[in-house]
Write an enzyme that holds these catalytic residues in place. Structure first.
Site, PDB file in Angstrom:
ATOM      1  N   THR A   1       0.307   2.178  -2.147  1.00  0.00           N
ATOM      2  CA  THR A   1       0.977   1.335  -3.135  1.00  0.00           C
ATOM      3  C   THR A   1       1.620   0.155  -2.428  1.00  0.00           C
ATOM      4  O   THR A   1       2.374   0.350  -1.483  1.00  0.00           O
ATOM      5  CB  THR A   1       2.076   2.136  -3.846  1.00  0.00           C
ATOM      6  OG1 THR A   1       1.485   3.240  -4.505  1.00  0.00           O
ATOM      7  CG2 THR A   1       2.781   1.273  -4.863  1.00  0.00           C
ATOM      8  N   LEU A   2       1.306  -1.049  -2.865  1.00  0.00           N
ATOM      9  CA  LEU A   2       1.868  -2.228  -2.220  1.00  0.00           C
ATOM     10  C   LEU A   2       2.865  -2.948  -3.114  1.00  0.00           C
ATOM     11  O   LEU A   2       3.909  -3.394  -2.664  1.00  0.00           O
ATOM     12  CB  LEU A   2       0.748  -3.189  -1.820  1.00  0.00           C
ATOM     13  CG  LEU A   2      -0.163  -2.619  -0.723  1.00  0.00           C
ATOM     14  CD1 LEU A   2      -1.389  -3.493  -0.529  1.00  0.00           C
ATOM     15  CD2 LEU A   2       0.578  -2.485   0.591  1.00  0.00           C
TER      16      LEU A   2
END
Lengths: 223, 232
Positions: B10-11
Site C-alpha cells: 500500500t502506497l
C-alpha cells in the site's frame, strides 16, 4: 484386561467396537498416583498424592500452573503431562497476546481434547498416557474439567483420578451437594479429607500431598 | 522487500472516509461519522456506512481507505464466526476485538503494507464500557472520548470541555452533533449526511442518516476582514 489380537496399534478396532490402545492408555492413568479436584461457585481446589521413588529422591511434580486463572493436576505418565502443560501454557499466552484477555477454560479444554483425539487416529502415534484435571476460572464462573487420553472431556463438580481414587470419589459423592456454596477453607478441607481417603491409612503429611487453589481475585498457586 | 512484492504494498489511499467521533455515555457508547467517501478532493460517494456493529458487544468506526475497511470487516466477520462456532457461552468483547485489530494493524505496518485506516472500537460487555482506537501504524489507546483525523483537532477540545460521565442519551447525541457540525464547517472532506450508532448492554442500534442544520449568516463569516490589521 487381557492381550488380544486387536490391541497392537491404535488404528485397529476390535469387533466389539473398542480401541484397546486407548483403553490401555486410560489404564496408565488409573495406575498413576491420585489427583483430586473440587469446585465451589468461586473457587477450585486441586489436591494430589505425591509419591517419591525413594526417600532420597524429590517428589514428582504433578500440579502445574498454566496461567493466572488455570491450573492442572495430572495422573499417569508425568512426562506426557509435562508436555501437555507446556502446550496449554503456550495456548494461554498466545490468546492473551492477541486479545489481552484470559483464555476461557472451556476453549482450552476443547483444544486439549482435540489434540488428544489426533493421537487416537494416527498409526504412527500413541495416545497420551495422562489424565488431566483442569481447574480454572473465567467469565462464566469456576470450572473443573477432566481430560481423558481418549480425547473426551467432562465437566465435574468434583472428581478424582489415579490409584485408589475410588475411595476419594466415594467421599466426594457424599459431600458434593454442599460444594457450590462452600467457602474457600471448607473446600480445601474437603480436598484434604478426600486425599486422605485415597491414601488408605497412610499418614497425610505435606510431603505426601500437594494442594493448589484458584479463585475469584486469587490467581492459581500451589499452597 | 523483494522486487516481486514491490507492486503489492500500500502506497497511498484512494477512496477515503473522514473523521469518526465516539464517546462513552451513561448506558454505553455513541459513535458518529459522516457517510462520505472522498476520491482525492472529489466528494464522490455519499452513502458509505463507516460505523458497523461487530458481534454482540462492539461497534467499529473507520476513517481512511474504504477498501481496507471492507477488508477489516471481512477479518472481523471471520473472527466473530469462529467465536460463535465454539457455542460455549463465551464471547469476544470490545477489549478483545480492539487488541486483535491492534495486532493486525501493527503486523501489517511492520511489513510495510499497512491497512490505511484509523479505527475506533467501542462497546459494552457485562456493564463495562470500552472505547479505544488503533491506527495504521499500530498506535492504540483507550479513552472516554475518541476521534480520528481532523476530529482529534476539532472535536476533542469540545469533548474535553463538555464531556462528563453520566451523559444521558440526548445529551450525548447533542454533544456529538456539535462536534460533527464543527467538522462539517471546517473539514473539506466532510459531507452533510451523518450516521450515529449506539451500543448498550442490550445491543447495537444504527440510527437512520440525517443532516445537520448549518448557519451561514455569521457576520464574521460574511465579512471576515472587517477590522483586520491595515484595513479601514
Amino acid at each position: 484386561m487381557f492381550r488380544n489380537q486387536y490391541d497392537t496399534d491404535v488404528t485397529t478396532w476390535s469387533p466389539a467396537g473398542r480401541l484397546f490402545q486407548v483403553e490401555y492408555a486410560m489404564e496408565a492413568v488409573k495406575q498413576g498416583s491420585a489427583a483430586i479436584g473440587l469446585r465451589s461457585k468461586t473457587h477450585v481446589v486441586l489436591a494430589c498424592v505425591n509419591k517419591a521413588n525413594s526417600e532420597l529422591s524429590s517428589h514428582q511434580k504433578k500440579i502445574f500452573k498454566v496461567d493466572d486463572h488455570i491450573g492442572v493436576a495430572i495422573a499417569g505418565l508425568t512426562a506426557d503431562g509435562r508436555v501437555l502443560s507446556r502446550y496449554m501454557r503456550s495456548e494461554c499466552i498466545n490468546y492473551n497476546y492477541t486479545y489481552e484477555s484470559p483464555l476461557p477454560v472451556g476453549r482450552l479444554v476443547v483444544q486439549l481434547a482435540d489434540k488428544a483425539q489426533v493421537c487416537t487416529q494416527r498409526s504412527w502415534k500413541r495416545p497420551y498416557g495422562v489424565g488431566l484435571l483442569v481447574a480454572g476460572l473465567d467469565e462464566s464462573g469456576a470450572h473443573l474439567y477432566y481430560n481423558c487420553p481418549s480425547g473426551n472431556y467432562f465437566e465435574y463438580q468434583a472428581f478424582a483420578i489415579g490409584s485408589r481414587s475410588q475411595a476419594a470419589k466415594t467421599y466426594l459423592e457424599r459431600k458434593f451437594n454442599n460444594f457450590t456454596a462452600s467457602s474457600r477453607e471448607d473446600l480445601i478441607k474437603d480436598a484434604l479429607i478426600a486425599a486422605r481417603e485415597s491414601l488408605q491409612g497412610e499418614k497425610l503429611t505435606s510431603s505426601v500431598c500437594t494442594i493448589a487453589v484458584v479463585g475469584v481475585g486469587e490467581p492459581f498457586h500451589i499452597l | 522487500m523483494d522486487s516481486i512484492a514491490e507492486s503489492q504494498r500500500t502506497l497511498y489511499p484512494y477512496v477515503t472516509g473522514s473523521s469518526v467521533v465516539a464517546i462513552k455515555y451513561k448506558d454505553g457508547i455513541l459513535m458518529a461519522s459522516d457517510m462520505g467517501g472522498s476520491y482525492g478532493s472529489t466528494l464522490r460517494y455519499k452513502s458509505v456506512e463507516r460505523v458497523k456493529p461487530i458481534g454482540k458487544h462492539s461497534l467499529i468506526g473507520a476513517s481512511g481507505e474504504i477498501s481496507d475497511f471492507q477488508e477489516i470487516q471481512r477479518y472481523l466477520d471471520e473472527l466473530i464466526l469462529t467465536d460463535n462456532m465454539w457455542d460455549d457461552g463465551n464471547s469476544l468483547g470490545p477489549k478483545e476485538v480492539h487488541n486483535y485489530l491492534t495486532r493486525v494493524m501493527y503486523n501489517r505496518r511492520n511489513k510495510f503494507n499497512p491497512l490505511w485506516n484509523s479505527l475506533v472500537l467501542g462497546g459494552v460487555k457485562n456493564g463495562q464500557k470500552y472505547l479505544g482506537t488503533v491506527n495504521m501504524i499500530g498506535i492504540n489507546y483507550e479513552d472516554d472520548h475518541i476521534a480520528t483525523g481532523l476530529g482529534n483537532h476539532l472535536a476533542r477540545p469540545i469533548l474535553r470541555d463538555e464531556w462528563h460521565e453520566n451523559l444521558s442519551f440526548e445529551e450525548g447525541v447533542k454533544l456529538l452533533e456539535k462536534c460533527m457540525r464543527v467538522l462539517l464547517y471546517r473539514d473539506r472532506s466532510a459531507v452533510n449526511k451523518i450516521q450515529i450508532a449506539k451500543m448498550t448492554e442490550e445491543g447495537a442500534t444504527m440510527f437512520p442518516p440525517f443532516s445537520l442544520k448549518t448557519y451561514w449568516e455569521f457576520s464574521a463569516f460574511k465579512n471576515p476582514t472587517v477590522g483586520a490589521e491595515g484595513s479601514w
